[in-house]
Design a protein around this motif. Structure first.
Motif, mmCIF file in Angstrom:
data_model
loop_
_atom_site.group_PDB
_atom_site.id
_atom_site.type_symbol
_atom_site.label_atom_id
_atom_site.label_comp_id
_atom_site.label_asym_id
_atom_site.label_seq_id
_atom_site.Cartn_x
_atom_site.Cartn_y
_atom_site.Cartn_z
ATOM 1 N N LEU A 187 0.912 -1.202 -0.012
ATOM 2 C CA LEU A 187 -0.082 -0.072 0.098
ATOM 3 C C LEU A 187 0.807 1.329 0.032
ATOM 4 N N THR A 188 1.987 1.226 0.895
ATOM 5 C CA THR A 188 2.853 2.158 0.787
ATOM 6 C C THR A 188 3.542 2.620 -0.586
ATOM 7 N N LEU A 189 3.829 1.469 -1.168
ATOM 8 C CA LEU A 189 4.491 1.246 -2.471
ATOM 9 C C LEU A 189 3.310 2.115 -3.635
ATOM 10 N N ALA A 190 2.052 1.436 -3.492
ATOM 11 C CA ALA A 190 0.834 2.111 -4.100
ATOM 12 C C ALA A 190 1.135 3.741 -3.869
ATOM 13 N N SER A 191 1.123 4.299 -2.792
ATOM 14 C CA SER A 191 1.292 5.587 -2.645
ATOM 15 C C SER A 191 2.486 6.430 -3.292
ATOM 16 N N PHE A 192 3.427 5.783 -3.506
ATOM 17 C CA PHE A 192 4.676 6.437 -4.158
ATOM 18 C C PHE A 192 4.262 6.338 -5.557
ATOM 19 N N LEU A 193 3.725 5.181 -6.236
ATOM 20 C CA LEU A 193 3.471 5.106 -7.495
ATOM 21 C C LEU A 193 2.455 5.933 -8.307
ATOM 22 N N ILE A 194 1.476 6.066 -7.077
ATOM 23 C CA ILE A 194 0.456 7.165 -7.382
ATOM 24 C C ILE A 194 1.055 8.654 -7.551
ATOM 25 N N THR A 195 1.835 8.836 -6.670
ATOM 26 C CA THR A 195 2.533 10.127 -6.445
ATOM 27 C C THR A 195 3.330 10.199 -7.808
ATOM 28 N N ARG A 196 4.187 9.507 -7.699
ATOM 29 C CA ARG A 196 5.309 9.367 -8.971
ATOM 30 C C ARG A 196 4.419 9.588 -10.535
ATOM 31 N N PHE A 197 3.547 8.720 -10.664
ATOM 32 C CA PHE A 197 2.918 8.744 -12.048
ATOM 33 C C PHE A 197 1.748 9.631 -12.330
ATOM 34 N N GLY A 198 1.128 10.010 -10.978
ATOM 35 C CA GLY A 198 -0.029 10.845 -11.031
ATOM 36 C C GLY A 198 -0.152 12.259 -10.635
ATOM 37 N N ASN A 199 0.614 12.505 -9.375
ATOM 38 C CA ASN A 199 0.609 13.788 -8.891
ATOM 39 C C ASN A 199 2.005 14.685 -9.635
ATOM 40 N N VAL A 200 3.029 13.999 -9.522
ATOM 41 C CA VAL A 200 4.188 14.595 -9.956
ATOM 42 C C VAL A 200 4.197 15.160 -11.466
ATOM 43 N N PRO A 201 3.764 14.692 -12.139
ATOM 44 C CA PRO A 201 3.570 15.165 -13.673
ATOM 45 C C PRO A 201 2.803 16.467 -13.470
ATOM 46 N N ILE A 202 1.597 16.419 -12.808
ATOM 47 C CA ILE A 202 0.603 17.558 -12.792
ATOM 48 C C ILE A 202 1.594 18.711 -11.932
ATOM 49 N N ASN A 203 2.372 18.329 -10.756
ATOM 50 C CA ASN A 203 2.967 19.368 -10.348
ATOM 51 C C ASN A 203 4.083 20.118 -11.168
ATOM 52 N N GLY A 204 4.634 19.194 -12.171
ATOM 53 C CA GLY A 204 5.398 20.101 -13.163
ATOM 54 C C GLY A 204 4.637 20.848 -13.868
ATOM 55 N N ARG A 205 3.530 20.612 -14.329
ATOM 56 C CA ARG A 205 2.595 21.364 -14.903
ATOM 57 C C ARG A 205 2.284 22.752 -14.105
ATOM 58 N N ILE A 206 2.054 22.426 -13.065
ATOM 59 C CA ILE A 206 1.512 23.467 -12.046
ATOM 60 C C ILE A 206 2.585 24.624 -11.876
#
Length: 168
Positions: free
Chosen positions: A87-106
């Motif tokens: 589950l914590t690995l899932a948190s990392f993967l969601i962050t890395r492939f979901g949030n981080v790309p959007i953070n770059g755009r922001i």
């Protein structure tokens, strides 16, 4: 003793991870949505600079300590600790492939301007944020549930009996 220390580390790191994500979901995101867009973008971009190292460290320690705990235990404890690690690995993967790309755009928008479809993109960021928060909180809950059940395996446990002992 080694398992207790590892269990404590897993609880601490996963608790910090769940707490940080929970605070963000409960307090930062509603604040982001309440302030003008330019203020949100500037603050979001600066916050991500600070979060980069600390959150990655918390995710790494949470995952590795939970999976190590799973490797050193047996039975149901192994399953619970392993699930927490995944589950914590899932948190990392969601962050890395979901949030981080959007953070770059922001970050780019903070220096230029947001595109017409920014509302949908920010909604997607919030969805990823909620998912990673749920996986971190679920991992923490599993480790809490495991905590009172896990006896130290490197110490002898006292034998208890309910009557007089007989030698056969």
């Amino acid at each position: 003793m080694r398992i207790r220390l590892l269990q404590g580390l897993a609880l601490l790191a996963t608790g910090l991870l769940a707490g940080a994500f929970g605070y963000g979901a409960a307090n930062l995101v509603p604040t982001f949505n309440a302030v003008p867009l330019d203020m949100r973008l500037s603050f979001h971009a600066e916050l991500m600079k600070m979060n980069g190292i600390t959150m990655q460290a918390a995710m790494a320690v949470s995952t590795l300590s939970s999976l190590a705990l799973a490797a050193l235990t047996r039975g149901r404890a192994r399953l619970i600790a392993g699930t927490a690690g995944l589950l914590t690995l899932a948190s990392f993967l969601i962050t890395r492939f979901g949030n981080v790309p959007i953070n770059g755009r922001i970050k780019e928008w903070a220096h230029t301007s947001a595109p017409v479809d920014h509302t949908e993109i920010l909604r997607r960021w919030e969805l990823f944020n909620n998912l990673r928060t749920l996986t971190a909180v679920a991992a923490f809950a599993l480790l809490i549930a495991l905590s009172p059940r896990q006896p130290p395996t490197d110490q002898k446990q006292p034998r208890t009996t309910s009557g007089p002992q007989r030698n056969h």
